[in-house]
Design a protein around this motif. Structure first.
Motif, PDB file in Angstrom:
ATOM      1  N   UNK A  48       0.815  -1.213   0.000  1.00 22.93           N
ATOM      2  CA  UNK A  48       0.000   0.000   0.000  1.00 22.93           C
ATOM      3  C   UNK A  48       0.852   1.269   0.000  1.00 22.93           C
ATOM      4  N   UNK A  49       1.863   1.386   0.868  1.00 20.34           N
ATOM      5  CA  UNK A  49       2.729   2.567   0.778  1.00 20.34           C
ATOM      6  C   UNK A  49       3.438   2.694  -0.570  1.00 20.34           C
ATOM      7  N   UNK A  72      -0.207   6.123   6.785  1.00 14.80           N
ATOM      8  CA  UNK A  72      -1.560   5.971   7.335  1.00 14.80           C
ATOM      9  C   UNK A  72      -2.258   4.741   6.763  1.00 14.80           C
ATOM     10  N   UNK A  73      -2.135   4.525   5.465  1.00 17.71           N
ATOM     11  CA  UNK A  73      -2.798   3.372   4.842  1.00 17.71           C
ATOM     12  C   UNK A  73      -2.179   2.062   5.312  1.00 17.71           C
ATOM     13  N   UNK A  74      -0.874   2.052   5.535  1.00 16.69           N
ATOM     14  CA  UNK A  74      -0.240   0.832   6.066  1.00 16.69           C
ATOM     15  C   UNK A  74      -0.697   0.587   7.503  1.00 16.69           C
ATOM     16  N   UNK A 175      -6.211  -1.011  -1.587  1.00 18.90           N
ATOM     17  CA  UNK A 175      -5.144  -0.856  -2.574  1.00 18.90           C
ATOM     18  C   UNK A 175      -5.534   0.205  -3.599  1.00 18.90           C
ATOM     19  N   UNK A 176      -6.802   0.200  -4.014  1.00 18.20           N
ATOM     20  CA  UNK A 176      -7.286   1.238  -4.938  1.00 18.20           C
ATOM     21  C   UNK A 176      -7.156   2.619  -4.304  1.00 18.20           C
ATOM     22  N   UNK A 177      -7.508   2.725  -3.032  1.00 15.54           N
ATOM     23  CA  UNK A 177      -7.407   4.008  -2.336  1.00 15.54           C
ATOM     24  C   UNK A 177      -5.955   4.451  -2.190  1.00 15.54           C
ATOM     25  N   UNK A 178      -5.046   3.493  -2.047  1.00 14.74           N
ATOM     26  CA  UNK A 178      -3.624   3.839  -1.958  1.00 14.74           C
ATOM     27  C   UNK A 178      -3.186   4.565  -3.225  1.00 14.74           C
ATOM     28  N   UNK A 179      -3.588   4.029  -4.360  1.00 16.41           N
ATOM     29  CA  UNK A 179      -3.251   4.671  -5.639  1.00 16.41           C
ATOM     30  C   UNK A 179      -3.954   6.020  -5.772  1.00 16.41           C
ATOM     31  N   UNK A 180      -5.229   6.043  -5.430  1.00 13.32           N
ATOM     32  CA  UNK A 180      -6.008   7.270  -5.569  1.00 13.32           C
ATOM     33  C   UNK A 180      -5.499   8.372  -4.647  1.00 13.32           C
TER      34      UNK A 180
END
Length: 321
Positions: A48-49, A72-74, A175-180
Motif C-alpha cells: 500500500x505505501x 496511514x494506509x499501512x 489498494x485502490x485508495x492507496x493509488x487514488x
C-alpha cells in the motif's frame, strides 16, 4: 527478482515511511508500544505505501507530504490484521505469533484501535478534505466487507458474486485508495486519479484471488500458517466456490466436514478442489483482473513509476507466497 527490486528508486523514501510507522506506534503504554513494534518487525510487503508513492509520481511529488497517507494506509492495514486475528482466533501470521496469541484479545483489540487512531491522526496533517472523505468511506466499506464475511461464514449456498463483493471491500478497495490518495495528495490530474484507482482496484482483486489460491497450493512454511486455513475457518473462497457450484457432491462433502471437523476429510477436500479445476478457474479470473490493471497503467504517462506499476502487477501474477 524480489518485489522491492521493482521500485528500488524509492528506497530512501520507503525508509522515511518506515521511520514514520515507528513514530506512529510509539506509546507510553508498554504493552501497546511493544505490540506495535513487533507488528512492524513482522514486516509485510508494504504494497500500500509503495502504491501511494508510485501514484504520487504522476503529480507534484513531495515525500514530506506523501509519506503521511502512505504510512496511514499501512497503519490501517495493520490494524485490520490485528482485529482479524482476534475474530479468526489466529495464533500465527507471517510465521510469527499474533498479538492476540502472545497477549490476549483485549490487548489485541486495543492495540488495533490505537494503530487505527494513529493513522487517522496522521491523515489530519493532509489539508485536502476530499482525501479524508474518500478514506472515511473506504473504511466504512471495509467494515461492511468484514461483516459480510462473518455472515457468510460456513455458508455453502453463497454465490460467487458475493465473494467478489466481499474481496472488493476487504482487500481491493484499500489498494485502490492507496493509488487514488497518492495521486490526490500530489495533486495529479483528475483523469490520472481515476486511472490509478482502476489500476489499484484490479490489482487488489487479483492480489486477493492469488492469496486465496495460495491457501490451497502453497506450503505452511511459505504461508506462515497451515494450508487450507480459509476453508477450515469457514471462509469459502473462489477455488472452493467454483468447485462446489460445478460439482454438487462437493457441497455435501463440505457440509459433512463442517459438521464433523474431520482432518482427513479436510485433506480430501483440498485435493478435490485442486483436482476439479478450482485453482485453474481462479487463476483465469485473477489473470483477467491483472490484464485490466495493466491496461489502466498502460494509458498513464510513460515514466519510471508507470513501469514499476506494470512490473508490480506482473510480480503479483507470478508470486508463490
Amino acid at each position: 527478482m524480489k518485489l522491492k527490486d521493482l521500485y528500488s528508486f524509492l528506497k530512501k523514501d520507503l525508509q522515511q515511511i518506515e521511520d514514520q510507522l515507528v513514530q506512529s506506534v510509539r506509546s507510553d503504554q508498554t504493552l501497546i508500544h511493544t505490540a506495535g513494534v513487533e507488528l512492524l518487525k513482522a514486516g509485510g510487503k508494504r504494497i500500500r505505501p509503495v502504491f501511494v508513492l508510485l501514484s504520487a509520481q504522476f503529480g507534484t511529488y513531495n515525500i514530506q507530504q506523501i509519506k503521511k497517507p502512505a504510512a496511514a494506509l499501512e497503519l490501517i492495514h495493520m490494524a485490520s490484521l490485528v482485529h482479524d486475528d482476534v475474530v479468526d482466533d489466529a495464533d500465527m501470521r507471517r510465521g510469527r505469533v499474533t498479538v492476540k496469541a502472545k497477549y490476549d484479545n483485549k490487548i489485541a483489540m486495543y492495540t488495533g484501535d490505537f494503530i487505527f487512531a494513529s493513522a487517522l491522526k496522521l491523515m489530519t496533517e493532509i489539508d485536502i478534505p476530499g482525501a479524508h472523505q474518500i478514506l472515511a468511506q473506504g473504511i466504512k466499506e471495509m467494515c461492511l466487507g468484514e461483516i459480510e464475511q462473518i455472515n457468510e461464514q460456513y455458508d455453502t449456498d453463497q454465490n460467487i458474486r458475493k465473494y467478489f463483493k466481499r474481496i472488493k471491500r476487504k482487500t481491493a478497495l484499500l489498494i485502490a485508495l492507496s493509488c487514488q490518495l497518492g495521486a490526490i495528495t500530489s495533486k495529479a490530474d483528475v483523469s490520472l486519479q481515476k486511472k490509478l484507482y482502476e489500476f489499484g482496484f484490479c490489482v487488489g482483486m487479483a492480489f486477493q484471488i492469488t492469496d486465496d489460491i495460495l491457501d490451497f497450493t502453497a506450503s505452511e512454511k511459505q504461508l506462515g500458517k497451515p494450508a487450507g486455513s480459509d476453508l477450515k475457518q469457514g471462509n469459502l473462497t473462489l477455488p472452493a466456490l467454483y468447485t462446489i457450484y460445478r460439482h454438487p457432491l462437493m457441497k455435501e462433502k463440505l457440509k459433512l466436514y463442517y459438521e464433523s471437523k474431520d482432518a482427513a476429510l479436510l485433506a480430501e477436500l483440498l485435493k478435490d478442489i485442486k483436482r476439479l479445476g478450482g485453482i485453474e478457474y481462479a487463476t483465469d479470473i485473477s489473470d483477467k483482473y491483472l490484464k485490466r490493471a495493466k491496461q489502466a497503467a498502460a494509458s498513464l504517462p510513460e515514466t519510471e513509476a508507470r513501469d514499476s506499476l506494470l512490473k508490480v502487477a506482473d510480480f503479483i501474477a507470478g508470486r508463490k507466497f
